[in-house]
Design a protein around this motif. Structure first.
Motif, mmCIF file in Angstrom:
data_model
loop_
_atom_site.group_PDB
_atom_site.id
_atom_site.type_symbol
_atom_site.label_atom_id
_atom_site.label_comp_id
_atom_site.label_asym_id
_atom_site.label_seq_id
_atom_site.Cartn_x
_atom_site.Cartn_y
_atom_site.Cartn_z
ATOM 1 N N ARG A 134 0.644 -1.264 0.032
ATOM 2 C CA ARG A 134 -0.109 0.060 -0.007
ATOM 3 C C ARG A 134 0.839 1.101 0.047
ATOM 4 O O ARG A 134 2.020 1.191 0.707
ATOM 5 N N SER A 135 0.391 2.352 -0.406
ATOM 6 C CA SER A 135 1.208 3.515 -0.786
ATOM 7 C C SER A 135 1.344 4.260 0.618
ATOM 8 O O SER A 135 2.522 4.619 0.912
ATOM 9 N N SER A 136 0.566 3.952 1.515
ATOM 10 C CA SER A 136 0.543 4.646 2.815
ATOM 11 C C SER A 136 0.703 3.384 3.804
ATOM 12 O O SER A 136 0.110 2.228 3.828
ATOM 13 N N PRO A 137 1.601 3.573 4.787
ATOM 14 C CA PRO A 137 1.800 2.557 5.884
ATOM 15 C C PRO A 137 0.649 2.471 6.706
ATOM 16 O O PRO A 137 0.836 1.673 7.745
ATOM 17 N N TYR A 138 -0.200 3.208 6.792
ATOM 18 C CA TYR A 138 -1.116 3.132 7.762
ATOM 19 C C TYR A 138 -2.681 2.547 7.182
ATOM 20 O O TYR A 138 -3.482 2.545 8.020
ATOM 21 N N THR A 139 -2.467 2.199 6.068
ATOM 22 C CA THR A 139 -3.810 1.448 5.749
ATOM 23 C C THR A 139 -3.891 -0.020 5.645
ATOM 24 O O THR A 139 -2.665 -0.565 5.994
ATOM 25 N N ARG A 141 -2.998 -3.542 5.410
ATOM 26 C CA ARG A 141 -2.194 -4.360 4.562
ATOM 27 C C ARG A 141 -2.043 -5.894 4.476
ATOM 28 O O ARG A 141 -1.398 -6.418 3.995
ATOM 29 N N SER A 309 -9.967 -2.000 0.843
ATOM 30 C CA SER A 309 -8.842 -1.536 -0.145
ATOM 31 C C SER A 309 -9.655 -1.541 -1.452
ATOM 32 O O SER A 309 -10.276 -2.533 -1.717
#
Length: 341
Positions: A134-139, A141, A309
């Motif tokens: 994922r582009s963001s580490p907070y989404t 996974r 997602s």
């Protein structure tokens, strides 16, 4: 370089050439057709005099240079289409294969419901992410091995082979225990250690084109897998990053037609990632089949509005079921059939 043998060539003739190639630190890869055998010559540097030398060998019809940097993936090396067999589902045999499922496995109820609906609508394989880049580490996974176990349960009930992404070389052995097809995502297309590791498994590999990769770079990545002795590579066009912001990516159907011309590997299309908008998936899916894609991979979800997602690009199960007869109609208009499931 390729060495085209005469129809009358003996195994001894072939062995003599293979031995001479070894003396030059080169490898010879055999392609046996119904009418002739071709030896593909692979190596860092082919001596300029070797081509003329080999042509004088008994049993040789002719030799030819392959100018493209990828050799094993090139159609010149392997003139006949490669067919990848995934638990009896043939990818690249002229039929249209459909792979469908959620972007990510979220729960047992979600993946089982989706798998049943995909099967009933006519899908041939089930996709689902266990490890999500994922582009963001907070989404979200992914659920990891638990998701793989749920995918395996869905396969046991529906019979659908499963396609899932592997992200690191150290995860290959784990994912290979559950999956039927190892997917290399767009962000990992040039992760060469990962490509070599999945190549060594011998399993079918679904290789997605990188976000900004040229067709040549894409085929060179396939070369890494094939060079490990694994010819079971399925190319996947999933859109590329351009100046256009109206869609998530730009679906490059040129690449589908051109990759099939330059390579013997089967090519499928991913209109979900190619557009990023669910309402654009059906027209691009139909266009992909018309352009010659060997199949489609699409994201579907029981409730896209609540997906963890890629909900915005996921078809509902009902929309997917409505699309499938249209895909079959386009394939039929081109004299093709849907793959058996």
């Amino acid at each position: 370089m390729i060495v085209i043998m005469r129809a009358t060539a003996t195994e001894g003739n072939i062995d003599t050439i293979l031995q001479r190639l070894k003396e030059h630190q080169l490898q010879g890869r055999l392609i046996r057709g119904e009418e002739r055998t071709i030896i593909g010559v692979v190596g860092a540097a082919i001596p300029p005099t070797l081509q003329e030398e080999i042509e004088r060998f008994e049993g040789v019809q002719e030799t030819a240079r392959i100018t493209r940097p990828y050799k094993l993936a090139a159609r010149e090396f392997h003139p006949h289409d490669t067919v990848v067999d995934v638990r009896g589902v043939k990818v690249g045999d002229g039929s249209c294969v459909v792979i469908a499922g959620p972007c990510a496995v979220e729960s047992e109820e979600q993946i089982m419901h989706t798998a049943r609906a995909a099967r009933e609508a006519g899908a041939n394989m089930l996709r689902g992410g266990a490890f999500k880049p994922r582009s963001s580490p907070y989404t979200f996974r992914g659920m990891g091995e638990e998701a793989l176990q749920l995918m395996a349960k869905a396969r046991a009930e529906t019979g659908l082979p499963i396609v899932t992404e592997v992200m690191t070389p150290t995860d290959v052995a784990l994912v290979a225990r559950y999956a039927d097809v190892l997917q290399i995502g767009a962000r990992n297309m040039q992760n060469y250690q990962l490509l070599e590791e999945v190549g060594r498994t011998g399993m079918p590999v679904l290789l997605k084109r990188g976000l900004s990769a040229t067709i040549e770079e894409w085929l060179l990545s396939a070369e890494y897998v094939i060079a490990q002795g694994n010819p079971n590579v399925i190319l996947c066009e999933r859109g590329i990053r351009t100046f256009e912001t109206a869609t998530r990516n730009t679906m490059d159907l040129n690449a589908v037609a051109l990759a099939k011309r330059r390579s013997h590997l089967p090519v499928i299309a991913d209109p979900s990632h190619g557009t990023g908008k669910w309402y654009l998936v059906p027209p691009l899916a139909l266009a992909s089949v018309a352009a010659g894609a060997d199949g489609l991979i699409m994201e579907i979800h029981p409730d896209p509005d609540r997906a963890r997602s890629d909900g915005g690009q996921s078809l509902t199960l009902e929309n997917f079921a409505a699309l499938m007869p249209r895909v079959a109609a386009v394939a039929g208009a081109l004299g093709r059939r849907m793959a058996e499931h």
